[in-house]
Design a protein around this motif. Structure first.
Motif, PDB file in Angstrom:
ATOM      1  N   PHE A 172       0.230   0.395   0.848  1.00  0.00           N
ATOM      2  CA  PHE A 172      -0.545  -0.614   0.122  1.00  0.00           C
ATOM      3  C   PHE A 172      -0.499  -0.327  -1.375  1.00  0.00           C
ATOM      4  O   PHE A 172      -0.619   0.831  -1.791  1.00  0.00           O
ATOM      5  N   GLN A 173      -0.299  -1.342  -2.147  1.00  0.00           N
ATOM      6  CA  GLN A 173      -0.377  -1.239  -3.597  1.00  0.00           C
ATOM      7  C   GLN A 173      -1.299  -2.341  -4.097  1.00  0.00           C
ATOM      8  O   GLN A 173      -1.001  -3.522  -3.920  1.00  0.00           O
ATOM      9  N   ALA A 174      -2.381  -1.932  -4.670  1.00  0.00           N
ATOM     10  CA  ALA A 174      -3.370  -2.908  -5.130  1.00  0.00           C
ATOM     11  C   ALA A 174      -3.888  -2.507  -6.499  1.00  0.00           C
ATOM     12  O   ALA A 174      -3.970  -1.326  -6.831  1.00  0.00           O
ATOM     13  N   GLN A 175      -4.216  -3.486  -7.285  1.00  0.00           N
ATOM     14  CA  GLN A 175      -4.813  -3.257  -8.583  1.00  0.00           C
ATOM     15  C   GLN A 175      -6.210  -3.866  -8.597  1.00  0.00           C
ATOM     16  O   GLN A 175      -6.537  -4.737  -7.794  1.00  0.00           O
ATOM     17  N   ARG A 176      -7.023  -3.402  -9.485  1.00  0.00           N
ATOM     18  CA  ARG A 176      -8.372  -3.948  -9.622  1.00  0.00           C
ATOM     19  C   ARG A 176      -8.290  -5.308 -10.312  1.00  0.00           C
ATOM     20  O   ARG A 176      -7.622  -5.441 -11.333  1.00  0.00           O
ATOM     21  N   PRO A 177      -8.939  -6.329  -9.754  1.00  0.00           N
ATOM     22  CA  PRO A 177      -8.939  -7.621 -10.444  1.00  0.00           C
ATOM     23  C   PRO A 177      -9.630  -7.496 -11.804  1.00  0.00           C
ATOM     24  O   PRO A 177     -10.590  -6.736 -11.941  1.00  0.00           O
ATOM     25  N   PHE A 178      -9.119  -8.221 -12.793  1.00  0.00           N
ATOM     26  CA  PHE A 178      -9.711  -8.109 -14.120  1.00  0.00           C
ATOM     27  C   PHE A 178     -10.925  -9.014 -14.283  1.00  0.00           C
ATOM     28  O   PHE A 178     -11.679  -8.887 -15.249  1.00  0.00           O
ATOM     29  N   ASP A 179     -11.137  -9.905 -13.312  1.00  0.00           N
ATOM     30  CA  ASP A 179     -12.326 -10.760 -13.387  1.00  0.00           C
ATOM     31  C   ASP A 179     -12.636 -11.301 -11.995  1.00  0.00           C
ATOM     32  O   ASP A 179     -11.773 -11.307 -11.107  1.00  0.00           O
ATOM     33  N   ARG A 180     -13.856 -11.733 -11.834  1.00  0.00           N
ATOM     34  CA  ARG A 180     -14.281 -12.369 -10.581  1.00  0.00           C
ATOM     35  C   ARG A 180     -15.243 -13.500 -10.925  1.00  0.00           C
ATOM     36  O   ARG A 180     -16.107 -13.354 -11.786  1.00  0.00           O
ATOM     37  N   HIS A 181     -15.059 -14.614 -10.246  1.00  0.00           N
ATOM     38  CA  HIS A 181     -15.986 -15.735 -10.350  1.00  0.00           C
ATOM     39  C   HIS A 181     -16.453 -16.130  -8.960  1.00  0.00           C
ATOM     40  O   HIS A 181     -15.695 -16.057  -7.993  1.00  0.00           O
TER      41      HIS A 181
END
Length: 236
Positions: A172-181
């Motif tokens: 798995f390769q995942a990054q942290r989202p830079f924003d959430r709505h």
């Protein structure tokens, strides 16, 4: 994938800056904030103190229908009688950031507003696709009732993907989202449904333009939304 509409990668602010300086804000005084979109009320079109450049006061009308509550007594963000949400002008956007205590280069405000509007339109198109799966023959479109920015709160899915990436990096390769709505829509039946949106930065396209990935889906907090997601998994 949503490709940024900027002419080249040097014109667009980076994703971290976009998230940090989104006009959606949090305050302990609810009287200062529009409860429908968490943006400061009565944003002035006048220049801020010490502002050195003249910023545009023109506003773009979105393609997103809005819910006008009968109890709406204030003119939130000068929406007036508009049937669709009206985006803040570069000047209002700048004033909102100044009220949040952020220092944003004035010459990037037009670009920031353009990118902000573009991502909102892309997110709304994704919402409409989900709603179309519910009833492909429907002729009425939902309306956006509320917008809540939660950049510091990871969704369950984003948190799970990041944990999997940490535990099993070869799979798995995942990054942290830079924003959430979190968006709340109202269907023609009057039913209110919450959607969650994770915003990710993607690799630039072949021309060097920045690109973004929006993960838009119904929140799993209603039977209707759970059934809609199951239908999407089973039927595609």
């Amino acid at each position: 994938m949503a490709t940024c509409p900027m002419s080249n990668k040097h014109d667009a602010p980076n994703a971290t800056l976009l998230a940090a300086q989104c006009p959606v804000m949090h305050s302990n005084d609810p009287s200062l904030i529009n409860p429908l979109n968490n943006v400061p009320l009565n944003l002035s079109q006048s220049p801020s103190p010490n502002q050195s450049k003249i910023l545009s006061t023109e506003r773009e009308t979105s393609s997103i229908p809005r819910v006008v509550a009968n109890s709406e007594t204030g003119d939130y963000l000068n929406q007036g009688e508009a049937k669709n949400w009206v985006y803040p002008s570069p000047q209002q956007f700048y004033n909102a950031l100044m009220r949040k205590g952020h220092d944003m280069p004035e010459d990037q405000m037009a670009t920031m507003v353009q990118l902000h509007n573009f991502l909102n339109e892309e997110a709304w198109n994704e919402v409409l696709q989900w709603e179309g799966r519910l009833d492909p023959r429907a002729t009425s479109v939902p309306k956006l009732a509320e917008i809540n920015g939660k950049p510091r709160e990871l969704t369950y899915k984003a948190r799970s993907l990041m944990w999997a990436s940490w535990a099993l990096p070869s799979y798995f390769q995942a990054q942290r989202p830079f924003d959430r709505h979190d968006w709340v829509i109202t269907r023609s039946s009057g039913q209110r449904i919450r959607y969650v949106i994770d915003y990710y930065r993607d690799e630039a396209d072949e021309d060097g333009n920045p690109a973004f990935v929006l993960d838009v889906r119904p929140a799993s907090d209603s039977i209707s939304s759970v059934l809609l997601k199951l239908r999407d998994v089973l039927l595609g």
